[in-house]
Design a protein around this motif. Structure first.
Motif, PDB file in Angstrom:
ATOM      1  N   THR A 114       0.808  -1.214   0.000  1.00 57.75           N
ATOM      2  CA  THR A 114       0.000   0.000   0.000  1.00 57.75           C
ATOM      3  C   THR A 114       0.849   1.275   0.000  1.00 57.75           C
ATOM      4  O   THR A 114       2.043   1.246   0.288  1.00 57.75           O
ATOM      5  CB  THR A 114      -0.909   0.045   1.242  1.00 57.75           C
ATOM      6  OG1 THR A 114      -0.074   0.108   2.405  1.00 57.75           O
ATOM      7  CG2 THR A 114      -1.827  -1.167   1.303  1.00 57.75           C
ATOM      8  N   VAL A 115       0.179   2.364  -0.296  1.00 58.46           N
ATOM      9  CA  VAL A 115       0.808   3.678  -0.259  1.00 58.46           C
ATOM     10  C   VAL A 115       1.412   3.916   1.125  1.00 58.46           C
ATOM     11  O   VAL A 115       2.512   4.457   1.251  1.00 58.46           O
ATOM     12  CB  VAL A 115      -0.222   4.779  -0.609  1.00 58.46           C
ATOM     13  CG1 VAL A 115       0.319   6.162  -0.308  1.00 58.46           C
ATOM     14  CG2 VAL A 115      -0.658   4.658  -2.067  1.00 58.46           C
ATOM     15  N   HIS A 116       0.713   3.487   2.160  1.00 60.72           N
ATOM     16  CA  HIS A 116       1.205   3.686   3.530  1.00 60.72           C
ATOM     17  C   HIS A 116       2.605   3.111   3.721  1.00 60.72           C
ATOM     18  O   HIS A 116       3.423   3.675   4.444  1.00 60.72           O
ATOM     19  CB  HIS A 116       0.236   3.068   4.543  1.00 60.72           C
ATOM     20  CG  HIS A 116       0.620   3.355   5.954  1.00 60.72           C
ATOM     21  ND1 HIS A 116       1.433   2.535   6.681  1.00 60.72           N
ATOM     22  CD2 HIS A 116       0.308   4.400   6.746  1.00 60.72           C
ATOM     23  CE1 HIS A 116       1.619   3.043   7.876  1.00 60.72           C
ATOM     24  NE2 HIS A 116       0.948   4.185   7.942  1.00 60.72           N
ATOM     25  N   SER A 117       2.912   2.022   3.026  1.00 62.66           N
ATOM     26  CA  SER A 117       4.215   1.370   3.200  1.00 62.66           C
ATOM     27  C   SER A 117       5.353   2.129   2.516  1.00 62.66           C
ATOM     28  O   SER A 117       6.509   1.893   2.842  1.00 62.66           O
ATOM     29  CB  SER A 117       4.165  -0.073   2.691  1.00 62.66           C
ATOM     30  OG  SER A 117       3.965  -0.109   1.299  1.00 62.66           O
ATOM     31  N   ILE A 118       5.049   3.048   1.607  1.00 55.36           N
ATOM     32  CA  ILE A 118       6.124   3.773   0.914  1.00 55.36           C
ATOM     33  C   ILE A 118       6.100   5.275   1.147  1.00 55.36           C
ATOM     34  O   ILE A 118       7.021   5.973   0.750  1.00 55.36           O
ATOM     35  CB  ILE A 118       6.124   3.487  -0.607  1.00 55.36           C
ATOM     36  CG1 ILE A 118       4.882   4.054  -1.298  1.00 55.36           C
ATOM     37  CG2 ILE A 118       6.290   2.002  -0.885  1.00 55.36           C
ATOM     38  CD1 ILE A 118       4.972   4.065  -2.815  1.00 55.36           C
ATOM     39  N   MET A 119       5.061   5.787   1.784  1.00 57.44           N
ATOM     40  CA  MET A 119       4.932   7.241   1.976  1.00 57.44           C
ATOM     41  C   MET A 119       5.902   7.752   3.032  1.00 57.44           C
ATOM     42  O   MET A 119       6.446   6.988   3.831  1.00 57.44           O
ATOM     43  CB  MET A 119       3.508   7.592   2.392  1.00 57.44           C
ATOM     44  CG  MET A 119       3.183   7.173   3.805  1.00 57.44           C
ATOM     45  SD  MET A 119       1.518   7.662   4.271  1.00 57.44           S
ATOM     46  CE  MET A 119       1.664   7.483   6.060  1.00 57.44           C
ATOM     47  N   THR A 120       6.095   9.052   3.037  1.00 57.71           N
ATOM     48  CA  THR A 120       6.838   9.732   4.095  1.00 57.71           C
ATOM     49  C   THR A 120       5.807  10.270   5.075  1.00 57.71           C
ATOM     50  O   THR A 120       4.932  11.049   4.679  1.00 57.71           O
ATOM     51  CB  THR A 120       7.663  10.901   3.508  1.00 57.71           C
ATOM     52  OG1 THR A 120       8.563  10.379   2.536  1.00 57.71           O
ATOM     53  CG2 THR A 120       8.412  11.651   4.595  1.00 57.71           C
ATOM     54  N   PRO A 121       5.880   9.855   6.333  1.00 58.94           N
ATOM     55  CA  PRO A 121       4.851  10.287   7.281  1.00 58.94           C
ATOM     56  C   PRO A 121       4.967  11.748   7.713  1.00 58.94           C
ATOM     57  O   PRO A 121       4.017  12.314   8.229  1.00 58.94           O
ATOM     58  CB  PRO A 121       5.037   9.353   8.475  1.00 58.94           C
ATOM     59  CG  PRO A 121       6.408   8.805   8.351  1.00 58.94           C
ATOM     60  CD  PRO A 121       6.785   8.870   6.897  1.00 58.94           C
ATOM     61  N   GLU A 122       6.105  12.367   7.466  1.00 57.54           N
ATOM     62  CA  GLU A 122       6.270  13.776   7.821  1.00 57.54           C
ATOM     63  C   GLU A 122       5.753  14.641   6.674  1.00 57.54           C
ATOM     64  O   GLU A 122       6.181  14.511   5.535  1.00 57.54           O
ATOM     65  CB  GLU A 122       7.741  14.105   8.074  1.00 57.54           C
ATOM     66  CG  GLU A 122       7.953  15.547   8.460  1.00 57.54           C
ATOM     67  CD  GLU A 122       9.421  15.924   8.564  1.00 57.54           C
ATOM     68  OE1 GLU A 122       9.678  17.112   8.777  1.00 57.54           O
ATOM     69  OE2 GLU A 122      10.288  15.064   8.414  1.00 57.54           O
ATOM     70  N   VAL A 123       4.827  15.526   6.993  1.00 60.39           N
ATOM     71  CA  VAL A 123       4.247  16.416   5.996  1.00 60.39           C
ATOM     72  C   VAL A 123       4.652  17.842   6.330  1.00 60.39           C
ATOM     73  O   VAL A 123       4.495  18.288   7.464  1.00 60.39           O
ATOM     74  CB  VAL A 123       2.706  16.312   5.987  1.00 60.39           C
ATOM     75  CG1 VAL A 123       2.112  17.263   4.971  1.00 60.39           C
ATOM     76  CG2 VAL A 123       2.269  14.886   5.725  1.00 60.39           C
ATOM     77  N   VAL A 124       5.172  18.552   5.348  1.00 61.77           N
ATOM     78  CA  VAL A 124       5.519  19.957   5.542  1.00 61.77           C
ATOM     79  C   VAL A 124       4.345  20.786   5.031  1.00 61.77           C
ATOM     80  O   VAL A 124       4.011  20.732   3.852  1.00 61.77           O
ATOM     81  CB  VAL A 124       6.822  20.329   4.802  1.00 61.77           C
ATOM     82  CG1 VAL A 124       7.142  21.800   5.017  1.00 61.77           C
ATOM     83  CG2 VAL A 124       7.968  19.449   5.270  1.00 61.77           C
ATOM     84  N   ALA A 125       3.725  21.495   5.949  1.00 59.11           N
ATOM     85  CA  ALA A 125       2.583  22.336   5.605  1.00 59.11           C
ATOM     86  C   ALA A 125       2.771  23.701   6.248  1.00 59.11           C
ATOM     87  O   ALA A 125       3.244  23.800   7.384  1.00 59.11           O
ATOM     88  CB  ALA A 125       1.290  21.692   6.085  1.00 59.11           C
ATOM     89  N   LEU A 126       2.418  24.739   5.512  1.00 62.19           N
ATOM     90  CA  LEU A 126       2.490  26.104   6.017  1.00 62.19           C
ATOM     91  C   LEU A 126       1.133  26.768   5.848  1.00 62.19           C
ATOM     92  O   LEU A 126       0.361  26.420   4.950  1.00 62.19           O
ATOM     93  CB  LEU A 126       3.551  26.906   5.269  1.00 62.19           C
ATOM     94  CG  LEU A 126       5.003  26.445   5.453  1.00 62.19           C
ATOM     95  CD1 LEU A 126       5.926  27.258   4.549  1.00 62.19           C
ATOM     96  CD2 LEU A 126       5.443  26.559   6.898  1.00 62.19           C
ATOM     97  N   ASP A 127       0.866  27.753   6.692  1.00 59.16           N
ATOM     98  CA  ASP A 127      -0.395  28.481   6.623  1.00 59.16           C
ATOM     99  C   ASP A 127      -0.442  29.348   5.371  1.00 59.16           C
ATOM    100  O   ASP A 127       0.584  29.849   4.899  1.00 59.16           O
ATOM    101  CB  ASP A 127      -0.574  29.352   7.868  1.00 59.16           C
ATOM    102  CG  ASP A 127      -1.977  29.906   7.946  1.00 59.16           C
ATOM    103  OD1 ASP A 127      -2.183  31.055   7.499  1.00 59.16           O
ATOM    104  OD2 ASP A 127      -2.882  29.184   8.416  1.00 59.16           O
ATOM    105  N   ILE A 128      -1.614  29.554   4.864  1.00 58.18           N
ATOM    106  CA  ILE A 128      -1.849  30.264   3.605  1.00 58.18           C
ATOM    107  C   ILE A 128      -1.287  31.692   3.593  1.00 58.18           C
ATOM    108  O   ILE A 128      -0.981  32.229   2.537  1.00 58.18           O
ATOM    109  CB  ILE A 128      -3.362  30.264   3.275  1.00 58.18           C
ATOM    110  CG1 ILE A 128      -3.600  30.634   1.817  1.00 58.18           C
ATOM    111  CG2 ILE A 128      -4.138  31.144   4.232  1.00 58.18           C
ATOM    112  CD1 ILE A 128      -4.992  30.324   1.333  1.00 58.18           C
TER     113      ILE A 128
END
Length: 170
Positions: A114-128
């Motif tokens: 699955t995607v879960h097995s290859i994804m990077t769990p850290e997401v870089v998100a910034l406010d608009i």
């Protein structure tokens, strides 16, 4: 000499722009339970190189890219991964998988993993409302090509290094 003329103009543009000026609101998301094969097809169909990963409850849980898919397709399983697969398919008290069974599992890995097995769990998100200078700093420091945009904690868009460069060249 030319860079002295461009530099102040570029700084002026950078100081005036924020994420809301650059981001795309047409955000394609993928589910963590999709197969790697389905993910690869999705990337090709939509002409994108990466996407945020969401769980069944629409919670943002990671990010996945074409590079993750390529790495997955070109890797070989180590001893630990073989043991995990054997336990998964045979159960905790199960026996051994034959070499043919293992080869078959590896050939079908893109359909079973699955995607879960290859994804990077850290997401870089910034406010608009984040200024462009901060966006550029975040991309450079983290050595990433895209980041996600939130508004009041909700995912609303994506911006890529390419989006920024195109805007600065205008």
């Amino acid at each position: 000499m030319g860079s002295n003329i461009i530099k102040p103009q570029l700084l002026e543009v950078i100081n005036e722009l924020s994420l809301s000026d650059l981001m795309s609101r047409q955000l394609q998301t993928v589910y963590e339970g999709w197969s790697v094969k389905r993910l690869a097809t999705f990337f090709i169909k939509h002409g994108i190189g990466g996407a945020p990963v969401i769980a069944a409850d629409d919670e943002l849980v990671g990010v996945v890219t074409q590079t993750d898919v390529v790495r997955f397709g070109s890797r070989t399983l180590d001893e630990k991964e073989v043991q995990k697969l054997t336990q998964f398919y045979c159960g905790p008290y199960g026996g051994e998988l034959s070499e043919d069974d293992m080869r078959h599992m590896q050939e079908r890995a893109s359909e079973n993993c699955t995607v879960h097995s290859i994804m990077t769990p850290e997401v870089v998100a910034l406010d608009i409302v984040t200024p462009l200078a901060e966006v550029c700093t975040a991309l450079a420091k983290r050595d990433i090509h895209r980041l996600f945009v939130t508004e009041n904690g909700k995912l609303v868009g994506v911006v890529t290094a390419r989006d920024i460069l195109q805007r600065l060249l205008e």
